[in-house]
Design a protein around this motif. Structure first.
Motif, PDB file in Angstrom:
ATOM      1  N   LEU A   1      51.734  32.130  61.962  1.00  0.00           N
ATOM      2  CA  LEU A   1      50.541  32.274  61.583  1.00  0.00           C
ATOM      3  C   LEU A   1      50.051  30.889  61.655  1.00  0.00           C
ATOM      4  CD1 LEU A   1      50.596  35.025  58.433  1.00  0.00           C
ATOM      5  CD2 LEU A   1      49.605  35.196  60.937  1.00  0.00           C
ATOM      6  N   LEU A   2      50.741  29.841  61.781  1.00  0.00           N
ATOM      7  CA  LEU A   2      50.041  28.508  61.719  1.00  0.00           C
ATOM      8  C   LEU A   2      50.082  27.814  63.130  1.00  0.00           C
ATOM      9  CD1 LEU A   2      51.937  27.236  58.415  1.00  0.00           C
ATOM     10  CD2 LEU A   2      49.581  28.221  58.676  1.00  0.00           C
ATOM     11  N   SER A   3      49.587  26.712  63.062  1.00  0.00           N
ATOM     12  CA  SER A   3      49.217  25.961  64.453  1.00  0.00           C
ATOM     13  C   SER A   3      50.102  24.713  64.197  1.00  0.00           C
ATOM     14  CB  SER A   3      47.875  25.851  64.701  1.00  0.00           C
ATOM     15  OG  SER A   3      47.429  27.006  64.669  1.00  0.00           O
ATOM     16  N   PRO A   4      50.329  23.719  65.422  1.00  0.00           N
ATOM     17  CA  PRO A   4      50.939  22.610  65.046  1.00  0.00           C
ATOM     18  C   PRO A   4      50.112  21.703  64.437  1.00  0.00           C
ATOM     19  CG  PRO A   4      51.092  23.169  67.393  1.00  0.00           C
ATOM     20  CD  PRO A   4      50.185  24.525  66.968  1.00  0.00           C
ATOM     21  N   ASN A   5      50.828  20.869  63.602  1.00  0.00           N
ATOM     22  CA  ASN A   5      50.040  20.015  62.534  1.00  0.00           C
ATOM     23  C   ASN A   5      49.595  20.713  61.279  1.00  0.00           C
ATOM     24  OD1 ASN A   5      50.743  17.758  63.742  1.00  0.00           O
ATOM     25  ND2 ASN A   5      48.937  17.945  65.347  1.00  0.00           N
ATOM     26  N   ASP A   6      49.368  21.909  61.125  1.00  0.00           N
ATOM     27  CA  ASP A   6      49.404  22.457  59.823  1.00  0.00           C
ATOM     28  C   ASP A   6      50.513  21.953  59.003  1.00  0.00           C
ATOM     29  OD1 ASP A   6      46.904  23.727  60.962  1.00  0.00           O
ATOM     30  OD2 ASP A   6      47.937  25.864  61.107  1.00  0.00           O
ATOM     31  N   LEU A   7      50.054  22.139  57.701  1.00  0.00           N
ATOM     32  CA  LEU A   7      51.087  21.901  56.577  1.00  0.00           C
ATOM     33  C   LEU A   7      51.332  22.833  55.635  1.00  0.00           C
ATOM     34  CD1 LEU A   7      49.517  18.317  55.470  1.00  0.00           C
ATOM     35  CD2 LEU A   7      51.168  18.623  57.235  1.00  0.00           C
TER      36      LEU A   7
END
Ligand SMILES: C[S@@+](CC[C@H](N)C(=O)[O-])C[C@H]1O[C@@H](n2cnc3c(N)ncnc32)[C@H](O)[C@@H]1O
Length: 324
Positions: free
Chosen positions: A186-192
């Protein structure tokens, strides 16, 4: 400032019934710990957090009280606006320190607390804006992933997912792996993500936190039987079940059970459940981790560990991971 609540109300009760019956018709019997949190469960959990033996809250509170500025810096390092999504926010007494630091640093963000307890979400929406008037908050009442999907639809910015309170420990290690893998989808690259883990430590200390002298954990577990009686037309005789907790230092799994004190029959609606004397219901796992276990979990599920924040005694860690 804006406040909005989005509720998934329609099938909550049906799901509670189906999942409860499925657990009690299994061999061995189990219940899902997410159902501990009705209004009474929320209240008893507050008492657990105040217990002398329950070191987890103080340890994580110390991290948030003393290191929120550093956490806030790590979150906002790239200077872009973001959405802060908190899974199982509870009463936010710890995360409020981070929210305050982020607001003080004039960061542009919205806060999406997610919790399965309706009472928790309405309470947060009513009370947080009184304490933090400039906070943009949208409460999401429901299960983690249903609400994460909702949050992902509502949010078009970088995401920071907060999962504190060692809630991840309420999953087996295998389930935590699946959970982190689904979270990553559910997240994208660089999300934390920021995850709170309770660290492996002296077994007696761990066990005492789940088997307190005052019997508060006992009432927390038994309250789920009361909730079933009230909401699902059950007839559990609460006096005929006993709380039992165990900790296995080899696996790091702390487990709590309710033990049937006699052969007995319990009705839930039209369903009949048989219990033998000494039969157990597995109620909850509270998995403990080493730093090595934590880094392995990150690597296996596509995250890169960035920073770890510890309390002084190293009882607890809030780990920041980036989507790799
Ligand atoms: C142990 S409390 C921790 C609260 C808070 N994060 C803290 O650190 O103090 C767990 C919270 O997660 C919520 N929760 C448990 N299982 C959940 C689920 N499957 N989906 C959404 N919320 C859940 C409970 O209602 C409760 O408020």
């Amino acid at each position: 400032m804006s406040t909005t609540t989005i509720e998934i109300s329609t099938s909550n009760k049906t799901q509670f019934l189906h999942e409860t019956l499925a657990g009690l018709q299994s061999e061995p019997k189990f219940m899902l710990s997410k159902y501990f949190y009705d209004a009474t469960g929320d209240r008893i959990f507050q008492q657990i957090m105040e217990m002398e033996e329950y070191y987890l809250t103080n340890a994580e509170m110390e991290i948030l009280q003393n290191q929120s500025a550093q956490l806030s810096q790590a979150i906002s390092a790239d200077g872009t606006a973001f959405d802060l999504i908190e899974l199982g926010a509870g009463d936010a007494t710890k995360s409020i320190h981070l929210l305050k630091s982020l607001l003080d640093a004039k960061m542009e963000f919205s806060y999406f607390p997610i919790d399965i307890s309706e009472h928790v979400i309405s309470d947060l929406e009513e009370n947080l804006p009184k304490k933090l008037p400039s906070l943009d908050i949208t409460g999401l009442n429901g299960d983690y992933f249903d609400m994460l999907q909702k949050a992902a639809e509502l949010s078009h910015r970088r995401k920071v997912v907060l999962f504190m309170g060692a809630n991840i420990g309420n999953m087996t290690v295998a389930d935590a792996e699946s959970f982190c893998l689904s979270l990553k989808q559910l997240l994208s690259p660089n999300d934390l993500v920021i995850i709170g883990f309770d660290l492996k430590k002296n077994p007696q200390q761990i066990l005492a936190a789940y088997n307190d002298k005052g019997g508060i954990t006992r009432s927390f577990n038994l309250n789920l039987l009361r909730r079933i009686n009230k909401e699902l037309d059950g007839d559990f005789n609460i006096d005929q079940f006993e709380h039992y907790a165990s900790y296995d230092p080899a696996s790091g799994a702390c487990k709590s059970y309710l033990i049937s004190l006699q052969n007995q029959i319990v009705n839930i609606g039209r369903q009949v459940i048989h219990f033998s004397e000494n039969e157990y219901i597995h109620m909850e796992i509270s998995q403990k981790y080493s730093l090595e276990d934590i880094n392995k979990l990150a690597a296996k599920t596509g995250f890169k560990p960035l920073q770890s924040f510890f309390d002084q005694k190293h009882y607890f860690v809030d780990a920041i991971w980036r989507v790799d």
